[in-house]
Design a protein around this motif. Structure first.
Motif, PDB file in Angstrom:
ATOM      1  N   LYS A 190      -6.026 -13.058  -6.522  1.00  0.00           N
ATOM      2  CA  LYS A 190      -4.875 -12.208  -6.202  1.00  0.00           C
ATOM      3  C   LYS A 190      -4.273 -11.619  -7.461  1.00  0.00           C
ATOM      4  O   LYS A 190      -3.785 -10.493  -7.455  1.00  0.00           O
ATOM      5  CB  LYS A 190      -3.818 -13.014  -5.449  1.00  0.00           C
ATOM      6  N   THR A 222      -6.170  -8.286  -8.847  1.00  0.00           N
ATOM      7  CA  THR A 222      -6.022  -6.985  -8.191  1.00  0.00           C
ATOM      8  C   THR A 222      -4.564  -6.555  -8.241  1.00  0.00           C
ATOM      9  O   THR A 222      -3.652  -7.357  -8.041  1.00  0.00           O
ATOM     10  CB  THR A 222      -6.478  -7.058  -6.713  1.00  0.00           C
ATOM     11  N   SER A 223      -4.354  -5.280  -8.504  1.00  0.00           N
ATOM     12  CA  SER A 223      -2.988  -4.761  -8.558  1.00  0.00           C
ATOM     13  C   SER A 223      -2.518  -4.408  -7.140  1.00  0.00           C
ATOM     14  O   SER A 223      -3.301  -4.400  -6.192  1.00  0.00           O
ATOM     15  CB  SER A 223      -2.934  -3.520  -9.446  1.00  0.00           C
ATOM     16  N   HIS A 224      -1.259  -4.095  -7.028  1.00  0.00           N
ATOM     17  CA  HIS A 224      -0.699  -3.733  -5.720  1.00  0.00           C
ATOM     18  C   HIS A 224      -1.345  -2.453  -5.197  1.00  0.00           C
ATOM     19  O   HIS A 224      -1.677  -2.358  -4.009  1.00  0.00           O
ATOM     20  CB  HIS A 224       0.814  -3.537  -5.847  1.00  0.00           C
ATOM     21  N   ARG A 225      -1.564  -1.511  -6.081  1.00  0.00           N
ATOM     22  CA  ARG A 225      -2.181  -0.237  -5.690  1.00  0.00           C
ATOM     23  C   ARG A 225      -3.588  -0.485  -5.121  1.00  0.00           C
ATOM     24  O   ARG A 225      -3.971   0.092  -4.102  1.00  0.00           O
ATOM     25  CB  ARG A 225      -2.254   0.704  -6.880  1.00  0.00           C
ATOM     26  N   ASP A 226      -4.358  -1.367  -5.783  1.00  0.00           N
ATOM     27  CA  ASP A 226      -5.707  -1.679  -5.289  1.00  0.00           C
ATOM     28  C   ASP A 226      -5.660  -2.337  -3.916  1.00  0.00           C
ATOM     29  O   ASP A 226      -6.463  -2.021  -3.036  1.00  0.00           O
ATOM     30  CB  ASP A 226      -6.431  -2.599  -6.278  1.00  0.00           C
ATOM     31  N   ARG A 227      -4.698  -3.246  -3.747  1.00  0.00           N
ATOM     32  CA  ARG A 227      -4.590  -3.915  -2.447  1.00  0.00           C
ATOM     33  C   ARG A 227      -4.201  -2.936  -1.345  1.00  0.00           C
ATOM     34  O   ARG A 227      -4.716  -3.015  -0.226  1.00  0.00           O
ATOM     35  CB  ARG A 227      -3.571  -5.052  -2.526  1.00  0.00           C
ATOM     36  N   VAL A 228      -3.326  -1.996  -1.648  1.00  0.00           N
ATOM     37  CA  VAL A 228      -2.928  -0.994  -0.655  1.00  0.00           C
ATOM     38  C   VAL A 228      -4.125  -0.115  -0.303  1.00  0.00           C
ATOM     39  O   VAL A 228      -4.366   0.195   0.877  1.00  0.00           O
ATOM     40  CB  VAL A 228      -1.754  -0.142  -1.187  1.00  0.00           C
ATOM     41  N   ASN A 229      -4.907   0.292  -1.314  1.00  0.00           N
ATOM     42  CA  ASN A 229      -6.095   1.105  -1.048  1.00  0.00           C
ATOM     43  C   ASN A 229      -7.108   0.356  -0.193  1.00  0.00           C
ATOM     44  O   ASN A 229      -7.699   0.921   0.733  1.00  0.00           O
ATOM     45  CB  ASN A 229      -6.737   1.561  -2.369  1.00  0.00           C
ATOM     46  N   GLN A 230      -7.320  -0.923  -0.490  1.00  0.00           N
ATOM     47  CA  GLN A 230      -8.252  -1.724   0.316  1.00  0.00           C
ATOM     48  C   GLN A 230      -7.757  -1.833   1.759  1.00  0.00           C
ATOM     49  O   GLN A 230      -8.544  -1.731   2.709  1.00  0.00           O
ATOM     50  CB  GLN A 230      -8.401  -3.123  -0.281  1.00  0.00           C
ATOM     51  N   PHE A 231      -6.472  -2.003   1.937  1.00  0.00           N
ATOM     52  CA  PHE A 231      -5.916  -2.113   3.278  1.00  0.00           C
ATOM     53  C   PHE A 231      -6.074  -0.797   4.038  1.00  0.00           C
ATOM     54  O   PHE A 231      -6.434  -0.796   5.220  1.00  0.00           O
ATOM     55  CB  PHE A 231      -4.436  -2.520   3.202  1.00  0.00           C
ATOM     56  N   ASN A 232      -5.836   0.324   3.358  1.00  0.00           N
ATOM     57  CA  ASN A 232      -5.990   1.621   4.005  1.00  0.00           C
ATOM     58  C   ASN A 232      -7.441   1.880   4.403  1.00  0.00           C
ATOM     59  O   ASN A 232      -7.719   2.420   5.475  1.00  0.00           O
ATOM     60  CB  ASN A 232      -5.489   2.742   3.089  1.00  0.00           C
TER      61      ASN A 232
END
Length: 109
Positions: free
Chosen positions: A77, A80-90
């Motif tokens: 965890k 990975t940055s917050h931006r990467d996690r948001v992109n993966q979720f999208n």
């Protein structure tokens, strides 16, 4: 009413008189506390608590493995940055089939 009645006394003439509080002798209280502490200490020495059950080798191995998994999860965890996690979720939401989309509420439009 009860607390009020305990703190006052009615005299023979019908007058209400407050009861005086009893003074506590500090030396007597300290002596009683030290006596009780000394008695408790001797009782604790006589009564030994039962030993705690030791963990088996399987339990210890399970605890070590769980700690290792938690450490790996935290490191993953943190990488990975917050931006990467948001992109993966999208991306995940984009790959879902339309069955999971929110249906229209109004059918007339």
């Amino acid at each position: 009413k009860q607390w009020y009645q305990r703190r006052v006394a009615i005299t023979a003439g019908g007058k209400i008189k407050k009861k005086k509080k009893k003074k506590v002798d500090a030396d007597k209280v300290k002596a009683e506390i030290t006596d009780l502490a000394a008695e408790d200490g001797s009782k604790e020495e006589q009564i030994q608590q039962p030993p705690q059950p030791k963990k088996t080798s399987a339990e210890l191995a399970f605890m070590r493995a769980r700690e290792k998994r938690e450490a790996e999860r935290i490191l993953k965890k943190a990488q990975t940055s917050h931006r990467d996690r948001v992109n993966q979720f999208n991306e995940h939401l984009g790959n879902l089939i339309e069955h999971f989309d929110i249906p229209k509420v109004s059918w007339t439009k």
